[in-house]
Design a protein around this motif. Sequence first.
Motif, PDB file in Angstrom:
ATOM      1  N   ARG A   1      -4.046   3.534   1.701  1.00 25.80           N
ATOM      2  CA  ARG A   1      -5.215   3.419   2.576  1.00 25.80           C
ATOM      3  C   ARG A   1      -5.527   4.751   3.242  1.00 25.80           C
ATOM      4  O   ARG A   1      -6.693   5.146   3.398  1.00 25.80           O
ATOM      5  CB  ARG A   1      -4.971   2.332   3.629  1.00 25.80           C
ATOM      6  CG  ARG A   1      -4.763   0.932   3.054  1.00 25.80           C
ATOM      7  CD  ARG A   1      -4.248  -0.043   4.111  1.00 25.80           C
ATOM      8  NE  ARG A   1      -2.932   0.368   4.613  1.00 25.80           N
ATOM      9  CZ  ARG A   1      -2.250  -0.306   5.538  1.00 25.80           C
ATOM     10  NH1 ARG A   1      -2.765  -1.414   6.065  1.00 25.80           N
ATOM     11  NH2 ARG A   1      -1.059   0.122   5.938  1.00 25.80           N
TER      12      ARG A   1
ATOM     13  N   ASP B   1       0.691   6.175   2.180  1.00 25.89           N
ATOM     14  CA  ASP B   1      -0.029   4.917   2.300  1.00 25.89           C
ATOM     15  C   ASP B   1      -1.368   5.099   1.599  1.00 25.89           C
ATOM     16  O   ASP B   1      -2.144   6.000   1.947  1.00 25.89           O
ATOM     17  CB  ASP B   1      -0.238   4.560   3.780  1.00 25.89           C
ATOM     18  CG  ASP B   1      -0.762   3.147   3.968  1.00 25.89           C
ATOM     19  OD1 ASP B   1      -1.748   2.780   3.293  1.00 25.89           O
ATOM     20  OD2 ASP B   1      -0.199   2.412   4.790  1.00 25.89           O
TER      21      ASP B   1
ATOM     22  N   THR C   1       0.810  -1.225   0.000  1.00 27.59           N
ATOM     23  CA  THR C   1       0.000   0.000   0.000  1.00 27.59           C
ATOM     24  C   THR C   1       0.842   1.274   0.000  1.00 27.59           C
ATOM     25  O   THR C   1       0.290   2.368  -0.046  1.00 27.59           O
ATOM     26  CB  THR C   1      -0.950   0.043   1.216  1.00 27.59           C
ATOM     27  OG1 THR C   1      -0.174   0.071   2.423  1.00 27.59           O
ATOM     28  CG2 THR C   1      -1.876  -1.163   1.231  1.00 27.59           C
TER      29      THR C   1
ATOM     30  N   HIS D   1     -14.379   1.426  -0.966  1.00 25.00           N
ATOM     31  CA  HIS D   1     -15.565   0.595  -0.676  1.00 25.00           C
ATOM     32  C   HIS D   1     -16.829   1.436  -0.856  1.00 25.00           C
ATOM     33  O   HIS D   1     -16.846   2.621  -0.594  1.00 25.00           O
ATOM     34  CB  HIS D   1     -15.499   0.058   0.749  1.00 25.00           C
ATOM     35  CG  HIS D   1     -14.251  -0.743   1.005  1.00 25.00           C
ATOM     36  ND1 HIS D   1     -14.004  -1.959   0.427  1.00 25.00           N
ATOM     37  CD2 HIS D   1     -13.170  -0.449   1.776  1.00 25.00           C
ATOM     38  CE1 HIS D   1     -12.836  -2.430   0.847  1.00 25.00           C
ATOM     39  NE2 HIS D   1     -12.298  -1.533   1.651  1.00 25.00           N
TER      40      HIS D   1
ATOM     41  N   ALA E   1      -8.701   7.451   2.554  1.00 23.62           N
ATOM     42  CA  ALA E   1      -9.471   8.007   3.669  1.00 23.62           C
ATOM     43  C   ALA E   1      -9.545   9.531   3.571  1.00 23.62           C
ATOM     44  O   ALA E   1     -10.596  10.136   3.807  1.00 23.62           O
ATOM     45  CB  ALA E   1      -8.851   7.589   4.998  1.00 23.62           C
TER      46      ALA E   1
ATOM     47  N   VAL F   1      -8.491   6.727  10.337  1.00 20.63           N
ATOM     48  CA  VAL F   1      -8.503   5.545   9.486  1.00 20.63           C
ATOM     49  C   VAL F   1      -8.013   4.353  10.287  1.00 20.63           C
ATOM     50  O   VAL F   1      -7.084   4.456  11.100  1.00 20.63           O
ATOM     51  CB  VAL F   1      -7.620   5.752   8.234  1.00 20.63           C
ATOM     52  CG1 VAL F   1      -6.179   6.087   8.603  1.00 20.63           C
ATOM     53  CG2 VAL F   1      -7.671   4.537   7.321  1.00 20.63           C
TER      54      VAL F   1
ATOM     55  N   LEU G   1      -6.221   0.933   9.851  1.00 18.20           N
ATOM     56  CA  LEU G   1      -5.387   0.303   8.835  1.00 18.20           C
ATOM     57  C   LEU G   1      -5.491  -1.211   8.903  1.00 18.20           C
ATOM     58  O   LEU G   1      -5.059  -1.840   9.859  1.00 18.20           O
ATOM     59  CB  LEU G   1      -3.930   0.738   9.018  1.00 18.20           C
ATOM     60  CG  LEU G   1      -3.679   2.243   8.884  1.00 18.20           C
ATOM     61  CD1 LEU G   1      -2.229   2.572   9.193  1.00 18.20           C
ATOM     62  CD2 LEU G   1      -4.053   2.726   7.489  1.00 18.20           C
ATOM     63  N   GLU G   2      -6.081  -1.760   7.860  1.00 21.05           N
ATOM     64  CA  GLU G   2      -6.218  -3.209   7.754  1.00 21.05           C
ATOM     65  C   GLU G   2      -5.313  -3.717   6.632  1.00 21.05           C
ATOM     66  O   GLU G   2      -5.178  -3.066   5.593  1.00 21.05           O
ATOM     67  CB  GLU G   2      -7.668  -3.589   7.427  1.00 21.05           C
ATOM     68  CG  GLU G   2      -8.646  -3.335   8.552  1.00 21.05           C
ATOM     69  CD  GLU G   2      -8.581  -4.405   9.636  1.00 21.05           C
ATOM     70  OE1 GLU G   2      -7.829  -5.398   9.449  1.00 21.05           O
ATOM     71  OE2 GLU G   2      -9.265  -4.241  10.651  1.00 21.05           O
TER      72      GLU G   2
ATOM     73  N   ILE H   1      -5.254   1.392  -6.559  1.00 25.11           N
ATOM     74  CA  ILE H   1      -6.259   1.545  -5.497  1.00 25.11           C
ATOM     75  C   ILE H   1      -7.465   0.653  -5.768  1.00 25.11           C
ATOM     76  O   ILE H   1      -7.959  -0.029  -4.863  1.00 25.11           O
ATOM     77  CB  ILE H   1      -6.668   3.023  -5.372  1.00 25.11           C
ATOM     78  CG1 ILE H   1      -5.533   3.839  -4.739  1.00 25.11           C
ATOM     79  CG2 ILE H   1      -7.960   3.173  -4.555  1.00 25.11           C
ATOM     80  CD1 ILE H   1      -5.716   5.342  -4.828  1.00 25.11           C
TER      81      ILE H   1
ATOM     82  N   LEU I   1      -9.433  -0.803  -2.301  1.00 24.51           N
ATOM     83  CA  LEU I   1      -9.297   0.125  -1.185  1.00 24.51           C
ATOM     84  C   LEU I   1     -10.444   1.123  -1.116  1.00 24.51           C
ATOM     85  O   LEU I   1     -10.602   1.829  -0.131  1.00 24.51           O
ATOM     86  CB  LEU I   1      -7.967   0.883  -1.283  1.00 24.51           C
ATOM     87  CG  LEU I   1      -6.704   0.028  -1.162  1.00 24.51           C
ATOM     88  CD1 LEU I   1      -5.466   0.888  -1.276  1.00 24.51           C
ATOM     89  CD2 LEU I   1      -6.705  -0.754   0.152  1.00 24.51           C
TER      90      LEU I   1
ATOM     91  N   VAL J   1      -4.206  -5.580   3.319  1.00 25.13           N
ATOM     92  CA  VAL J   1      -4.956  -5.903   2.101  1.00 25.13           C
ATOM     93  C   VAL J   1      -4.973  -7.421   1.924  1.00 25.13           C
ATOM     94  O   VAL J   1      -4.248  -8.161   2.593  1.00 25.13           O
ATOM     95  CB  VAL J   1      -4.341  -5.218   0.871  1.00 25.13           C
ATOM     96  CG1 VAL J   1      -4.470  -3.709   1.003  1.00 25.13           C
ATOM     97  CG2 VAL J   1      -2.880  -5.617   0.676  1.00 25.13           C
TER      98      VAL J   1
END
Length: 317
Positions: free
Chosen positions: A149, A147, A128, A317, A153, A161, A163-164, A310, A315, A166
Motif C-alpha cells: 500500500r 508494505d 500487503t 485505484h 502510494a 498514505v 492505510l486501509e 498489487i 491497490l 484490504v
Amino acid sequence: MTEALGFDPHDPGRRAHYGEFYGLTELPDAPLFMVHGNCQAESLRVLLHGAGEGSWHGVRVPPVHELLAEDLPHLTRLLNRCSFVATQPVASGYRGLPLGSDDILTATPESSRAVKYPVMRWTALMPTLAIVRAPGATDPPLAPYHDLRVLVAAAQGKHSVHLEPVSPAAVRGSRDESLHQLRTRQDAHGTVDAASLFEAAGPNAAHVINHPSNEVLMGVARAILAELGEAGEVTDPGRVLLGGIRAPIYESTLDALGYRAEDLEGGPREHWIIGGEKVSEDDVAAEHLRWYARLPQVVAAGMKRHEGLIRAMNLIH
C-alpha cells in the motif's frame, strides 16, 4: 566493503559468536551437523541441537547471505566432519560462490546424510507485506519489509498514505497464493513439508512473512529428523526464536480467514512490535515514503516484482 555488506565480517564479537565455525572454539567429540540457509536456519539448528540430547552437536554458521569467499575453507572443514546437513534450496553459484544447496551437498562426504527444507514465506496474516530487492538499496528503515500500500502510494507520487485493510477476498487470495507458492517450492526442490504446518498454526503461524512461529519451526525440525530417520524430541526452547519483529495483524484479516481474534497470541494489532517496542504503522509508512523518495529504483523494482499481487488486491485505484 563492510558498509556494503551491512556487517563487519572481521568484527571480533561476530567471529566469537561463530567461534566453532571459525575454529576459535574447539568442536566437541560428537557427531556434528549444520543447517545451511537464511535467518530461519539458525532457529532450526537450535531446535535440532536440543533434540539431540548430546547425541549430536549443531555448529552455528553464518547465514548464507553473509558467507564470503574467505569463509569457504572453514565451511569445507566443517562439511567434511558433518554427519548430516539440512539445507534450504539456494541457487548454485549463489553470489558467485559455491554456496548453493547442491554445492553444499556435493562438498559433503558420501557418508553424510542430507535433507532439504523450504524457504518459508507466509503472507496470509499480513497480505500487503512484501520483500523487495533493488540494486544499491538495503532494507527500508524502522521495519525492514515493504508494505505494498505504501509502495503504490510512492509510485503515485504521494507524500502520505492512509492505510486501509484490504478486502476479505484479497486476504483469502493472498493466503491461497502463499500456500500455492510454498507447495510449489517444496515439490520443485524435494523438501520436507512446511505448508501444512502453516495451515495448522492458523493465526499464530508467523510473526512477519519470513519469520515462522516456534510452532511451525518445531514442526519443520521434527520433519527433518523424520526424513533423516533420527530419533529425538523437539521441544520448545522457552523463547521466541524469530520474534524480534512482529508485523500488524488486523482483526479483519483474522475474520476473513475464519480465525477468532482471541486465538491470536497477544490479540490483533495495528502496530509493529520491534525489539519489544510498539511502533506506529503510520510512523513506519511515513518513514518508508521518505526513503522511497530517495530511492526510486526500489519503487520501480517493487512495482514490477509484485504487479500481479498489487492488481489482485485492487491497490491501484
